[in-house]
Design an enzyme around this catalytic site. Structure first.
Site, mmCIF file in Angstrom:
data_model
loop_
_atom_site.group_PDB
_atom_site.id
_atom_site.type_symbol
_atom_site.label_atom_id
_atom_site.label_comp_id
_atom_site.label_asym_id
_atom_site.label_seq_id
_atom_site.Cartn_x
_atom_site.Cartn_y
_atom_site.Cartn_z
ATOM 1 N N HIS A 70 -1.058 9.322 -5.625
ATOM 2 C CA HIS A 70 -1.256 8.756 -4.286
ATOM 3 C C HIS A 70 -2.529 9.282 -3.632
ATOM 4 C CE1 HIS A 70 2.854 7.363 -4.797
ATOM 5 N NE2 HIS A 70 2.692 6.627 -3.711
ATOM 6 N N ALA A 89 -3.659 -1.774 3.290
ATOM 7 C CA ALA A 89 -2.873 -2.476 4.311
ATOM 8 C C ALA A 89 -1.904 -1.519 4.995
ATOM 9 C CB ALA A 89 -2.112 -3.635 3.679
ATOM 10 N N GLU A 90 -1.309 -0.644 4.222
ATOM 11 C CA GLU A 90 -0.336 0.285 4.784
ATOM 12 C C GLU A 90 -1.005 1.253 5.754
ATOM 13 O OE1 GLU A 90 2.402 -0.094 0.770
ATOM 14 O OE2 GLU A 90 1.191 1.698 1.091
ATOM 15 N N GLN A 91 -2.128 1.822 5.344
ATOM 16 C CA GLN A 91 -2.786 2.792 6.217
ATOM 17 C C GLN A 91 -3.294 2.099 7.488
ATOM 18 O OE1 GLN A 91 -5.066 5.940 4.663
ATOM 19 N NE2 GLN A 91 -3.898 6.127 2.760
ATOM 20 N N PHE A 122 -0.063 14.923 0.582
ATOM 21 C CA PHE A 122 0.997 14.627 1.555
ATOM 22 C C PHE A 122 1.322 13.139 1.501
ATOM 23 C CE2 PHE A 122 1.949 13.086 5.880
ATOM 24 C CZ PHE A 122 3.112 13.788 6.125
#
Lengths: 295, 295, 295, 295
Positions: A70, A89-91, A122
């Protein structure tokens, strides 16, 4: 990102299956490859369960490999534009693409400290969070221990996967990954639903900045035509709903003070369960109001 | 400004009386001189009534002279520091000494237009107002006619005089020139007054700036030790009360969400009657609250 | 029963002191006799403390003698009119003089069972109770053990004594033996106190009978001129307040349904602490209302 | 009473049509006979409109004949059991079959006075009423004039007809003849719907008698599985909802007084529009509650 049906996945060749779902786990096509053997899946829940089992039954090394695959949150890869499309897109959903230089530095510092301590990045399912709640989680989790953080990382990865499946696969069932935020205005002055009341929903940051999420006007049942948030998690964080009841009562024959005692009514509340249903109604008169967590 | 008792005023020589009250009307010692003949006054209300009669029975020319003796609101005299001490204190109360350059220009332009139209300065009892409500009154009254504005100017001058008397003369009675703003927190979760709840009172401008008026903590009856505003008019304008109920419930054994559904509860309301009693209570639980204009 | 001042008690001879307070404990003048030696008393609280100490430091035999000196509740002595005047007044306060034959039989049976088990009569400070709460206490305490019941009997006797002192002795201080029940109506439709609203307070029995305690009409502050109950304990039990808001709104210009949605609003609540302050307000509109335990 | 479909009515012979609907108007088969010519009807609303037109376009004599064909409310025919089956069911719905001798006498006297004045019987759509609201209407209408009462009688007859059609004819559409009464309990103590709360709905008479209409227990959304009243008009009259929140909170870990401050909460309200939707929610804690006409 293209949608695919569960039926198609069930009848696909293994290669097609992996082509469709290979990037469901970040850079880890082996997980869907394991799950492919469990086909056919009667439900999306069954597909998700198979993927989950594949991850959790894998050895610690393979799990760690998934974790370390990740990218950093709000990290250099994001800035350089080298994230996977889904990570991008998530961030973006949590506003991590809109950080100030100071915020970027804070994230960078926290990420580096976390990686130095635990040896892996993280990981958090950012679609369930706001910028503030991510930072709070980072602070809290940075004080945890490696075993617990590895477990938490897997939990968060599975949440990310569930949301990716929800978006990508058409199926007869839905995963329980959506929350909802709705409202309702009851006019206790006239005994009727509050119709035509303009309202705004803001996301609040800890520094009291507000970001407009949506605007709406109540219909003849005192509700908005659609929930204020639906079809996605409601990010953990603070919100403010503002109801323009002064304008509403000025249009009725209610006897008002000048200026009216109540004009724009702000309701501040926080969301703790992104998959929860948050119904936040307003019962009002020109001189009073009540709000509560409804259902 | 020195206080004087009603008894002293009653037994004073005429010269002493005028020395004590000569500046009660702006640059118009003749008004108290007329009233001096009505002594002795049994009450402050009687002294005020005598001053009012002296002004209202004077000819139009003398009334106009009193009106034009007033300085511009937020005008050059204020900037130059050449106002009477009482005018200075009054203009400060409404924040007219803290105008931005743009606001100063707006006031200046409005004042000049008003004077050009009516031939006398715009007069308003600023202790009963906020900056915003003064500007709104200026806009509204600029569209009025001269006869009506002369009457309004006399009304406002008498309000100024009543407040000056209230501050300067000790008497057995009080003029009805004070408003009050108070609050009360009832914890409907425990069935007890909400004790130890921190709260803040802000004045809000139309541009959504907030200016802190006072901070307080509720006592064991859920009230603040003193009213939030008392002993003076409550300026016409918008306010926000903020109650830190999240901290309060975190100290009790209440089961809360994380973050708590309700943290700092903001209540926005407006004051229309500066001499009114505004009681704005909060009934709350960790999941709901009610507010209303109380008594 | 004649009132006496604390000063008189302090300067009285021992014989006079006992003549004044000898019947404070039922048929047990030795208790005030012991306390007489502690004179002078600066406060009523000090006199009460001295009486309490005298009782609690006495031997078990003397305590038991005080306990057994008490008459049966609602017993034969009450019927025969041979109670002390104070016992008569106390038993009347809880309606024990108005028992039906069936209730009398129940009390008699419970009393006999209690005495057979513990060897002394059931003692309770009836001014703090209703008929129902006495019966519930009798049922509960009948299952207790002798040591605990002896202690409870002494506690109840001291409560009886405190109330007798409160009625009989004028002093600069008051014992904390009074409760209070009050109400307040806020009209959230007009933003003003609800003035001229007729209300009734009933005591409810478990069998849903209601007994009128008092009637009142709200004043211009939405309150009753006096508390609904004050200057005495508020008996443990269930109550119903009824507010005639339909008549109130019919007198205003509020637009109402026919028949009105709300007419007589009943609020049922119970009192558990006879010395507590129970404030039970009503916030109302023609279409809604809120009540809560206030302060 | 047998149900028939709109399609069957459309394809029926005229004789069959009249056989099916001949008694829709009391002893007046000529009305459906006229309407039969308008077939086919696309909707039940169209059938109803045709019947209505047939009645309203008929001459005054024929209308009066329909009016006088109706039996007395709570009259001798009802006692003798010689009413049509539909009239019997209708009069039973409002409790007219359960009159005391005194009530029967009152109805009889009112009916006779009404008939003596207007020459035709008092007609009202009893399914929309309670005994009390019928008596009030009778008193009010007895003071009206003949023309107005003839018009009112026709209106009421058409309401009766609409309800009979609603029960007898299956069709794709529904006439707007049903009201609804529902509730919802929100527990503001826990921030969740109030689950498992027992409640009762009573009809109240003016003499404060209560008649149980239904019992229910709230589900996990704080609602009852079905509306308390639905599929029929909600009779005009007074109601009491009783919520057993004391038992509910005793089952949770809420800290309660003994006895609890709130136990059975009664909400009294009146229905004025039988076809309206009455939503009467309860927001509660162990120490407070709010109710309102919702939507």
């Amino acid at each position: 990102m293209q949608q695919v049906s569960l039926a198609q996945l069930n009848s696909a060749t293994k290669a097609e299956f992996i082509a469709a779902l290979g990037d469901i786990f970040e850079h880890s096509p082996w997980v869907p490859e394991v799950a492919a053997a469990d086909r056919p899946f009667a439900t999306l829940a069954a597909l998700y369960a198979s993927l989950k089992t594949a991850l959790l039954r894998a050895g610690e090394d393979r799990q760690l490999a998934v974790i370390t695959a990740h990218p950093d949150l709000a990290g250099k890869a994001a800035r350089a534009g080298t994230l996977t499309p889904e990570s991008t897109a998530e961030q973006t959903s949590a506003g991590l693409d809109r950080l100030s230089e100071a915020e970027y530095t804070t994230f960078h510092r926290f990420n580096e400290a976390y990686k130095a301590r635990f040896g892996f990045p993280f990981i958090i399912c950012v679609r369930r969070h706001t910028k503030d709640s991510i930072l709070r989680a980072l602070e809290r989790r940075a004080k945890s221990n490696a075993a617990s953080e590895r477990a938490t990382a897997l939990t968060e990865i599975l949440r990310i996967v569930a949301l990716r499946l929800d978006q990508r696969v058409r199926a007869p069932d839905r995963l329980a990954v959506h929350g909802r935020l709705s409202t309702h205005v009851l006019d206790n002055y006239s005994g009727r639903p509050g119709e035509g009341i303009a309202l705004e929903l803001f996301e609040l940051s800890e520094s009291d900045e507000r970001r407009l999420i949506t605007r709406a006007v109540t219909n003849d049942d005192g509700r908005t035509e659609a929930p204020l948030i639906a079809g996605r998690p409601v990010p953990i964080g603070a919100y403010e709903l503002r109801f323009a009841i002064g304008d509403y009562y000025a249009r009725t024959k209610a006897e008002l003070a000048d200026p009216p005692f109540l004009d724009v009514v702000p309701i501040r509340f926080a969301v703790a369960e992104p998959e929860g249903h948050y119904h936040v109604p307003l019962l009002c008169t020109p001189w009073s109001y009540t709000t509560y967590r409804g259902s």
